[in-house]
Enzyme design. Structure first.
Site, PDB file in Angstrom:
ATOM      1  N   LYS A 196       0.842  -1.204   0.000  1.00 19.24           N
ATOM      2  CA  LYS A 196       0.000   0.000   0.000  1.00 19.24           C
ATOM      3  C   LYS A 196       0.871   1.246   0.000  1.00 19.24           C
ATOM      4  O   LYS A 196       0.667   2.171  -0.756  1.00 19.24           O
ATOM      5  CB  LYS A 196      -0.903   0.007   1.247  1.00 19.24           C
ATOM      6  CG  LYS A 196      -2.179  -0.807   1.118  1.00 19.24           C
ATOM      7  CD  LYS A 196      -3.044  -0.650   2.360  1.00 19.24           C
ATOM      8  CE  LYS A 196      -3.501   0.775   2.536  1.00 19.24           C
ATOM      9  NZ  LYS A 196      -4.211   1.013   3.805  1.00 19.24           N
ATOM     10  N   GLU A 202      11.123  -4.520   3.803  1.00 17.93           N
ATOM     11  CA  GLU A 202      11.248  -5.915   3.367  1.00 17.93           C
ATOM     12  C   GLU A 202      10.828  -6.049   1.904  1.00 17.93           C
ATOM     13  O   GLU A 202      11.472  -6.710   1.092  1.00 17.93           O
ATOM     14  CB  GLU A 202      10.374  -6.829   4.235  1.00 17.93           C
ATOM     15  CG  GLU A 202      10.724  -6.862   5.713  1.00 17.93           C
ATOM     16  CD  GLU A 202       9.989  -5.812   6.523  1.00 17.93           C
ATOM     17  OE1 GLU A 202       9.533  -4.796   5.932  1.00 17.93           O
ATOM     18  OE2 GLU A 202       9.886  -5.974   7.754  1.00 17.93           O
ATOM     19  N   GLY A 256      -4.603  -2.688   5.480  1.00 25.31           N
ATOM     20  CA  GLY A 256      -3.826  -3.767   4.884  1.00 25.31           C
ATOM     21  C   GLY A 256      -4.360  -5.148   5.240  1.00 25.31           C
ATOM     22  O   GLY A 256      -4.550  -6.009   4.386  1.00 25.31           O
ATOM     23  N   ARG A 257      -4.707  -5.350   6.527  1.00 25.59           N
ATOM     24  CA  ARG A 257      -5.152  -6.665   6.975  1.00 25.59           C
ATOM     25  C   ARG A 257      -6.583  -6.981   6.533  1.00 25.59           C
ATOM     26  O   ARG A 257      -7.105  -8.048   6.786  1.00 25.59           O
ATOM     27  CB  ARG A 257      -5.021  -6.773   8.479  1.00 25.59           C
ATOM     28  CG  ARG A 257      -5.661  -5.632   9.242  1.00 25.59           C
ATOM     29  CD  ARG A 257      -5.196  -5.609  10.682  1.00 25.59           C
ATOM     30  NE  ARG A 257      -5.704  -4.438  11.406  1.00 25.59           N
ATOM     31  CZ  ARG A 257      -5.101  -3.255  11.434  1.00 25.59           C
ATOM     32  NH1 ARG A 257      -3.976  -3.078  10.764  1.00 25.59           N
ATOM     33  NH2 ARG A 257      -5.615  -2.236  12.113  1.00 25.59           N
ATOM     34  N   GLU A 342      -3.373  -7.098  15.215  1.00 25.89           N
ATOM     35  CA  GLU A 342      -3.000  -5.757  14.737  1.00 25.89           C
ATOM     36  C   GLU A 342      -4.212  -4.819  14.811  1.00 25.89           C
ATOM     37  O   GLU A 342      -4.053  -3.599  14.933  1.00 25.89           O
ATOM     38  CB  GLU A 342      -2.462  -5.807  13.303  1.00 25.89           C
ATOM     39  CG  GLU A 342      -1.742  -4.529  12.886  1.00 25.89           C
ATOM     40  CD  GLU A 342      -0.919  -4.692  11.606  1.00 25.89           C
ATOM     41  OE1 GLU A 342      -1.497  -4.551  10.511  1.00 25.89           O
ATOM     42  OE2 GLU A 342       0.285  -4.974  11.716  1.00 25.89           O
ATOM     43  N   HIS A 373      -0.791 -33.623  18.234  1.00 22.65           N
ATOM     44  CA  HIS A 373       0.498 -34.309  18.503  1.00 22.65           C
ATOM     45  C   HIS A 373       1.579 -33.316  18.884  1.00 22.65           C
ATOM     46  O   HIS A 373       2.767 -33.647  18.842  1.00 22.65           O
ATOM     47  CB  HIS A 373       0.913 -35.106  17.260  1.00 22.65           C
ATOM     48  CG  HIS A 373      -0.098 -36.110  16.843  1.00 22.65           C
ATOM     49  ND1 HIS A 373      -0.144 -37.396  17.335  1.00 22.65           N
ATOM     50  CD2 HIS A 373      -1.182 -35.997  16.016  1.00 22.65           C
ATOM     51  CE1 HIS A 373      -1.180 -38.036  16.804  1.00 22.65           C
ATOM     52  NE2 HIS A 373      -1.819 -37.213  15.999  1.00 22.65           N
ATOM     53  N   LYS A 481       9.244   0.128  12.222  1.00 24.37           N
ATOM     54  CA  LYS A 481       9.572   0.321  10.801  1.00 24.37           C
ATOM     55  C   LYS A 481      10.556   1.489  10.656  1.00 24.37           C
ATOM     56  O   LYS A 481      11.548   1.410   9.929  1.00 24.37           O
ATOM     57  CB  LYS A 481       8.299   0.660  10.018  1.00 24.37           C
ATOM     58  CG  LYS A 481       7.464  -0.526   9.599  1.00 24.37           C
ATOM     59  CD  LYS A 481       6.297  -0.001   8.724  1.00 24.37           C
ATOM     60  CE  LYS A 481       5.577  -1.090   7.989  1.00 24.37           C
ATOM     61  NZ  LYS A 481       4.511  -0.595   7.102  1.00 24.37           N
TER      62      LYS A 481
HETATM   63  O1  F6P Z   1       2.663  -4.396   9.879  1.00 23.78           O
HETATM   64  C1  F6P Z   1       2.505  -3.052   9.603  1.00 23.78           C
HETATM   65  C2  F6P Z   1       1.920  -2.901   8.224  1.00 23.78           C
HETATM   66  O2  F6P Z   1       1.712  -1.553   7.962  1.00 23.78           O
HETATM   67  C3  F6P Z   1       0.630  -3.686   8.027  1.00 23.78           C
HETATM   68  O3  F6P Z   1      -0.502  -3.031   8.541  1.00 23.78           O
HETATM   69  C4  F6P Z   1       0.616  -3.824   6.533  1.00 23.78           C
HETATM   70  O4  F6P Z   1      -0.282  -4.826   6.085  1.00 23.78           O
HETATM   71  C5  F6P Z   1       2.088  -4.193   6.270  1.00 23.78           C
HETATM   72  O5  F6P Z   1       2.812  -3.411   7.227  1.00 23.78           O
HETATM   73  C6  F6P Z   1       2.564  -3.941   4.855  1.00 23.78           C
HETATM   74  O6  F6P Z   1       2.377  -2.592   4.544  1.00 23.78           O
HETATM   75  P1  F6P Z   1       2.456  -2.176   2.977  1.00 23.78           P
HETATM   76  O7  F6P Z   1       1.279  -2.849   2.286  1.00 23.78           O
HETATM   77  O8  F6P Z   1       2.338  -0.690   2.976  1.00 23.78           O
HETATM   78  O9  F6P Z   1       3.762  -2.675   2.430  1.00 23.78           O
END
Ligand code: F6P
Length: 512
Positions: A196, A202, A256-257, A342, A373, A481
């Site tokens: 987003k 990452e 995002g979630r 979250e 198990h 972050k």
């Molecule tokens: O974990 C923090 C967060 O902002 C989540 O809410 C989101 O889904 C994820 O990092 C990835 O964010 P982006 O879609 O902006 O890369």
């Protein structure tokens, strides 16, 4: 009004103090109608709360609680596009992404954006899926830009195009990407950069590695044809060099979630195709309509939410184990971890004051049969209680009904054991009455998966209303972050051998 301020909350506290509902085994013995009384069914899902530590007085008080905090009004506000994400002054309109023309969730502009965005995304997905240009799709994203699409693609494997490999890379340490690239042909690979913000360390690190890999193997020719991107950040997609016709929008009114319904679900749409993706949306839409129309005592998301409130706030149980009895939902606990923790892992009320009660539980879990198990010993005889969500699927996704019967038998046996327990010899005592919600899917299809995810989305929102918190911001993850970016820069600049002390020095320097 929030939960702790209501008359129902005081009544529930009293009921908890007197130990009401605690002996579930006895309750089943004394009331043969119990299972039917606490079971509801909608959109291909059955929810059975009869294994929870509740009796009719508790149930009625929980319904009163939902009414006093006006959960129906809260849902109407969400669907109307009100800015219920108060701390970021935004709406939360993930439901708008799965509506039909004319449902007008969130207003006409939102409806238009959602429908146009869906149509464009699905057209691209079909062109990739039916074409022979790509045989490998690699989604690069993390959190909500990974967990939803990855979980749903695994769950709906039976609906995916066999010739297509759809892979998900999220971790920053290059191992995941390396292992996927080892089995991929650069000529035949499409990367989808899902982010987003398009600023997530990452995801950007993996996207740059993917670009370097393509440049190395394709000699730089037409590398950008191998990238699609899903983001709000047009300028960042410009800088990365993503063709405009392979860019797909998401909006700030979708968390995002909560975003698998949007173009963040592009990898899923390519895997299962436009028709199945529309059925996935339809399943969620059916749960939306149910949520908006069903009375509180018939409303699956509200009832699942209230069972959690009773366990967390009155039984003082702080963890929820999610136990799907099908391998196809192996990643569902991980998906729910972000959705629940979250959203509701908060300690501040909407008005900025401290919360008045416990909020989100620690969510964990594994496929139920495997967990038998590994950690079921603790669940049966341990001192620390966990609430349990057991998910059963009647029909096998691979047509092997004998396998499905075995899984069902195990799941039902464990539910029985959790409930009835055993009074045997000293070391063989099972206390029983382990609080369990049972969810049964007739089969795992795009529709039932869509309904299942929407059920939990609305459960989480309903709980946030009772607790008086904002389910749609996530300030707690943003500091990490930010420090991550500066720490990386500092570690690179120092050129030092990375030792624990050097990291500590940098962090102390950063903290000033
Ligand atoms: O974990 C923090 C967060 O902002 C989540 O809410 C989101 O889904 C994820 O990092 C990835 O964010 P982006 O879609 O902006 O890369």
């Amino acid at each position: 009004m929030i939960g702790p301020e209501t008359a129902a909350w005081a009544e529930l506290s009293g009921l908890a103090e007197e130990g009401a509902g605690a002996d579930v085994a006895a309750a089943f013995k004394s009331d043969p109608t119990r299972e039917r009384r606490y079971t509801r069914q909608v959109a291909g899902l059955l929810l059975d709360l009869s294994h929870q530590r509740i009796d009719q007085r508790i149930f009625d008080a929980l319904i009163d609680l939902a009414s006093e905090v006006d959960i129906p009004g809260a849902f109407r506000a969400m669907f109307a596009g009100e800015k219920i994400n108060t701390t970021e002054d935004r709406a939360a309109l993930h439901a708008a992404l799965r509506q039909d023309t004319g449902d007008v969730v969130g207003g006409a502009d939102v409806e238009r954006l959602a429908l146009e965005g869906r149509e464009r995304m699905l057209a691209f997905a079909e062109s990739v899926r039916s074409g022979n240009r790509f045989d490998t799709i690699i989604n690069i994203g993390i959190g909500g830009s990974d967990l939803g699409p990855a979980m749903a693609t695994a769950a709906l494997k039976g609906f995916t195009k066999k010739a297509l490999k759809v892979r998900f890379v999220s971790n920053v340490d290059a191992v995941a990407l390396h292992d996927v690239l080892e089995e991929s042909d650069p000529e035949q690979t499409l990367f989808i950069i899902c982010s987003k913000t398009f600023t997530t360390l990452e995801t950007l690190a993996n996207a740059e590695r993917a670009k370097a890999w393509l440049n190395k193997h394709l000699g730089g020719s037409n590398v950008s044809a191998h990238f699609a991107a899903v983001s709000m950040n047009e300028s960042a997609m410009d800088s990365f060099g993503v063709h405009r016709e392979q860019r797909f929008r998401v909006w700030d009114w979708v968390g995002g979630r909560y975003s698998v319904w949007s173009a963040i679900g592009l990898s899923l749409a390519i895997a299962i195709g436009a028709e199945s993706f529309k059925k996935f949306l339809a399943g969620a839409r059916a749960m939306d309509r149910h949520t908006l129309s069903a009375s509180l005592d018939q409303n699956l998301p509200v009832l699942l939410a209230l069972a959690g409130i009773w366990n967390i706030n009155f039984q003082k149980i702080s963890t929820l184990a999610v136990l799907p009895y099908t391998d196809r939902l192996a990643r569902f606990p991980a998906f729910l971890q972000q959705l629940e923790m979250e959203s509701n892992g908060k300690s501040t009320l909407r008005d900025g004051s401290p919360v008045r009660c416990a909020t989100a539980p620690v969510v964990w879990g594994e496929p139920g049969n495997n967990a038998q198990h590994s950690f079921f010993q603790l669940l049966h005889q341990g001192g620390m209680l966990a609430a349990l969500d057991v998910l059963l699927v009647r029909r096998s996704p691979v047509g092997d009904d004998e396998g499905a019967t075995l899984a069902l038998a195990n799941g039902l046996a464990q539910i029985e054991t959790f409930t009835v327990g055993q009074v045997g010899g000293t070391h063989r005592v099972h206390p029983g009455s382990r609080p369990t919600s049972v969810l049964v899917l007739e089969s795992l299809t795009p529709e039932t998966l869509g309904a299942l995810i929407a059920l939990y989305e609305h459960k989480v929102y309903a709980q946030s209303v009772v607790w008086g918190i904002n389910a749609f911001d996530q300030f707690g993850v943003e500091l990490g972050k930010k420090i991550g970016h500066t720490t990386l820069a500092a570690l690179k600049a120092s050129g030092k051998v990375i030792t624990l002390s050097s990291v500590r020095e940098r962090l102390e320097a950063l903290r000033g």
